[in-house]
Design an enzyme around this catalytic site. Structure first.
Site, PDB file in Angstrom:
ATOM      1  N   ASP A  15      10.017   1.816   2.573  1.00 17.70           N
ATOM      2  CA  ASP A  15      10.362   2.070   3.965  1.00 17.70           C
ATOM      3  C   ASP A  15      10.249   0.792   4.799  1.00 17.70           C
ATOM      4  O   ASP A  15       9.272   0.051   4.675  1.00 17.70           O
ATOM      5  CB  ASP A  15       9.386   3.132   4.519  1.00 17.70           C
ATOM      6  CG  ASP A  15       9.807   3.657   5.874  1.00 17.70           C
ATOM      7  OD1 ASP A  15      10.903   4.228   5.962  1.00 17.70           O
ATOM      8  OD2 ASP A  15       9.032   3.500   6.841  1.00 17.70           O
ATOM      9  N   GLU A  46       4.990  -4.569 -15.355  1.00 17.35           N
ATOM     10  CA  GLU A  46       3.896  -4.317 -16.312  1.00 17.35           C
ATOM     11  C   GLU A  46       4.016  -2.940 -16.950  1.00 17.35           C
ATOM     12  O   GLU A  46       3.428  -2.668 -17.980  1.00 17.35           O
ATOM     13  CB  GLU A  46       2.545  -4.336 -15.580  1.00 17.35           C
ATOM     14  CG  GLU A  46       2.026  -5.703 -15.253  1.00 17.35           C
ATOM     15  CD  GLU A  46       0.812  -5.579 -14.332  1.00 17.35           C
ATOM     16  OE1 GLU A  46       0.133  -4.523 -14.343  1.00 17.35           O
ATOM     17  OE2 GLU A  46       0.571  -6.543 -13.590  1.00 17.35           O
TER      18      GLU A  46
HETATM   19  O1  TEU Z   1      13.590   4.067   9.046  1.00 16.12           O
HETATM   20  C1  TEU Z   1      13.639   2.713   9.460  1.00 16.12           C
HETATM   21  C2  TEU Z   1      14.404   2.490  10.647  1.00 16.12           C
HETATM   22  O2  TEU Z   1      14.454   1.372  11.133  1.00 16.12           O
HETATM   23  C3  TEU Z   1      15.097   3.638  11.280  1.00 16.12           C
HETATM   24  O3  TEU Z   1      14.683   3.724  12.590  1.00 16.12           O
HETATM   25  C4  TEU Z   1      16.543   3.412  11.183  1.00 16.12           C
HETATM   26  O4  TEU Z   1      16.869   2.148  11.680  1.00 16.12           O
HETATM   27  C5  TEU Z   1      17.279   4.395  12.008  1.00 16.12           C
HETATM   28  O5  TEU Z   1      16.770   5.680  11.759  1.00 16.12           O
HETATM   29  C6  TEU Z   1      18.745   4.401  11.742  1.00 16.12           C
HETATM   30  O6  TEU Z   1      19.359   5.120  12.760  1.00 16.12           O
HETATM   31  C7  TEU Z   1      12.506   4.450   8.273  1.00 16.12           C
HETATM   32  C8  TEU Z   1      12.589   5.927   7.921  1.00 16.12           C
HETATM   33  O7  TEU Z   1      13.716   6.139   7.128  1.00 16.12           O
HETATM   34  C9  TEU Z   1      12.557   6.734   9.174  1.00 16.12           C
HETATM   35  O8  TEU Z   1      12.686   8.099   8.905  1.00 16.12           O
HETATM   36  C10 TEU Z   1      11.236   6.460   9.867  1.00 16.12           C
HETATM   37  O9  TEU Z   1      11.210   7.119  11.093  1.00 16.12           O
HETATM   38  C11 TEU Z   1      11.013   4.981  10.084  1.00 16.12           C
HETATM   39  O10 TEU Z   1      11.282   4.213   8.927  1.00 16.12           O
HETATM   40  C12 TEU Z   1       9.567   4.714  10.423  1.00 16.12           C
HETATM   41  O11 TEU Z   1       8.786   4.895   9.281  1.00 16.12           O
END
Ligand code: TEU
Length: 562
Positions: free
Chosen positions: A225, A274
């Site tokens: 993420d 690993e």
């Molecule tokens: O998303 C990363 C993120 O930057 C999102 O805000 C993305 O840019 C956006 O939704 C696109 O429209 C991840 C996860 O997938 C999201 O569900 C989380 O809310 C976010 O990280 C925080 O952990």
């Protein structure tokens, strides 16, 4: 002679349980959003028991791997992307024993399991953060996060001008244990998601240990993420004026896509290597260009990165051809497979994006022309599954589900909806629980209700309603994935061969060394006459063949065996 053809009965998917080197290079990976997939205990919230019971469905669908969005212990301030304990399952999803059973069952069915890892931030209820707060401003534990004194006469202003992706300042002021106003902490997302300080060795150590914990549990990989966010530029410099879109990753920012992140992934790659059986890392990295995305998948870093440039491309032949070419070209020098994705839990489903005019971005609030959207979505899926590399399918897209665009504000849970001017906010629309049956309190999602209401029209979109109907989207996906399995050429390699003399608005390419597979896609609103290149394998809409020619209908893709 005129021949009417719809989706033919393709060979049954044959789950291959034997380990294959490089399995991930052409894998079709299905994203399960645990809250919304299947509810095993009838409390209205999806869970691991529910997912486990539906694994045979995924095997029969014909996917290779399942990526599970977070199921860890979490106060759910951001639907589980706020993790309080990386080694525990949230009670609402089950127990570690359930996770173990799920991984074992999946493996027995020939499915691989990829879990979500959230290393950019924890929950504010994580032990480390709670202790750092409780111990006061001088605590060394605060170095695991980004605590800073505020600006202004009495520290009443945030330390810099960074904004949260979800809207509002990226800083929240703390209260000292004695009740006085204290330092601020950084959160690129919600205030309940404090960012880790990756310069602190304890953070890096902890995540290496978390990786091993899940690898020992048997997982086949991690979706990482916000992989582009872990390292912040030294001194946390102001960004000055900017538009909100930049936060999406359209530009290198002092908190996104910093070169320092790559050392982290090189260290993780050593750990992945690993373990036996090719365990993989997949970067969720929103970067300005596919070339910068390629940096995350250099040979000693991660294996795959999502192709958000592809996801952001409208249903338009010229634009699609360009993004396909640039994606393949960017991956070739680093020897990584290209990836393709049309939907996920953060964006409006592609059946709804394509139902609306282009240029509205990935958070769309209008249903648009549903019939058109579905027609294009089916065509877009056949196009995607004919491309070399690995493809991602988001739960429910195989049912042709649209976004639910008319959810009442009272039922919404996306934290960004409640903050002003964030780039997200309407993500609940793609997170509505899956309809499995035509009847029942939540259309077979569970024995109870569902945490977000499902529209009545979803009975007809249920797995039960679509199974066995050759014109259904579900059977189209099943057939496509079965054809893809019986033609290993489809996902292989890094090239497509564009066919010459193609009409405007039409994509036509062959695949494989012998060029014996051809895909033709008409992205226009009018039928286009094409020469028949071979035998029809699969079509996204009914087509009529006439004496070596075909009128390729509007918004239709055809797969051919040559
Ligand atoms: O998303 C990363 C993120 O930057 C999102 O805000 C993305 O840019 C956006 O939704 C696109 O429209 C991840 C996860 O997938 C999201 O569900 C989380 O809310 C976010 O990280 C925080 O952990």
């Amino acid at each position: 002679m005129t021949q009417h053809l719809t989706a033919p009965a393709a060979a049954q998917a044959d789950a291959d349980a034997t380990p294959r080197a490089d399995w991930w290079r052409d894998a079709v990976i299905y994203q399960v959003y645990p809250r919304s997939f299947a509810d095993g205990n009838g409390d209205g919230m999806g869970d691991l028991a529910g997912i486990r019971s539906r694994l045979p469905y995924l095997r029969d669908l014909g996917v290779d791997a399942v990526w599970l969005s977070p199921f860890y212990a979490s106060p759910q301030a951001d639907a589980g992307y706020d993790v309080a304990d990386y080694r525990a399952i949230d009670p609402m999803f089950g127990t570690l024993l359930d996770a173990d059973g799920l991984i074992r069952d999946a493996h027995a069915l020939g499915l691989r399991i990829i879990t979500d890892l959230v290393p950019n931030h924890s929950s504010d209820q994580h032990d480390w953060f709670k202790r750092a707060l409780a111990d006061g401003p001088a605590s060394p534990l605060r170095a695991r996060y980004h605590f800073r004194p505020g600006k202004g006469e009495s520290g009443e202003l945030p330390p810099n001008d960074w904004e949260s992706v979800f809207g509002g300042p990226a800083w929240t002021r703390t209260t000292n244990p004695d009740g006085t106003p204290g330092d601020w902490y950084l959160h690129l997302f919600a205030p309940e998601q404090p960012d880790f300080n990756w310069e602190n060795p304890a953070v890096a150590d902890e995540f290496r240990s978390i990786l091993r914990f899940w690898l020992d549990m048997g997982v086949d990989g991690f979706r990482i993420d916000v992989a582009h966010g872990l390292v912040k530029a030294e001194g946390l410099p102001d960004i000055g004026s900017h538009d909100q879109l930049k936060l999406l990753g359209n530009d290198v920012m002092p908190f996104f896509d910093q070169d320092g992140v790559h050392a982290i992934y090189r260290a993780w790659r050593e750990i992945l290597d690993e373990y036996p059986g090719e365990r993989i890392g997949v970067a969720e990295a929103w970067t300005p260009t596919v070339e910068r995305t390629a940096n995350y998948v250099r040979p000693d870093e991660l294996h795959q990165a999502f192709n958000f440039q592809y996801l952001g491309t409208h249903w338009d032949a010229e634009a699609l051809r360009e993004v396909i070419d640039t994606s393949l070209a960017a991956m070739r020098p680093v020897d990584a497979p290209a990836t393709w994705v049309l939907s996920n839990h953060d964006v409006t489903r592609h059946a709804t994006r394509f139902a609306n005019p282009p240029g509205l971005g990935t958070q769309i609030r209008t249903a648009g022309d549903r019939e058109l959207g579905l027609r294009r979505a089916r065509a877009a899926t056949l196009l995607m599954l004919a491309l070399p590399g690995s493809a991602y399918v988001y739960q429910g897209e195989e049912l042709g589900l649209p976004d639910v665009t008319d959810l009442a504000d009272e039922v919404r849970q996306d934290p960004s909806f409640f903050r002003a001017a964030g780039q997200d906010g309407y993500r609940d629309g793609c997170r509505v629980p899956i309809p499995w049956t035509q009847n029942g309190p939540s259309y077979g999602f569970g024995a109870g209700g569902s945490w977000l209401p499902q529209p009545d029209s979803w009975a007809a979109l249920s797995v039960e309603a679509q199974t066995g109907d050759p014109t259904s989207t579900l059977e189209l996906y099943r057939s496509a994935l079965a054809v893809r399995r019986s033609h290993p050429d489809l996902g292989a390699g890094t090239d497509v061969t564009w066919l010459p003399d193609t009409a405007p608005g039409v994509l036509a390419f062959s695949r494989g060394d012998r060029g014996d597979f051809v895909c033709t896609a008409n992205t226009t609103a009018e039928p286009v006459r094409i020469k028949v290149p071979g035998r029809v394998l699969l079509t996204s809409e009914e087509v009529v063949l006439e004496e070596g020619e075909l009128s390729l209908p509007a918004d239709t893709t055809v797969w051919w065996s040559v």
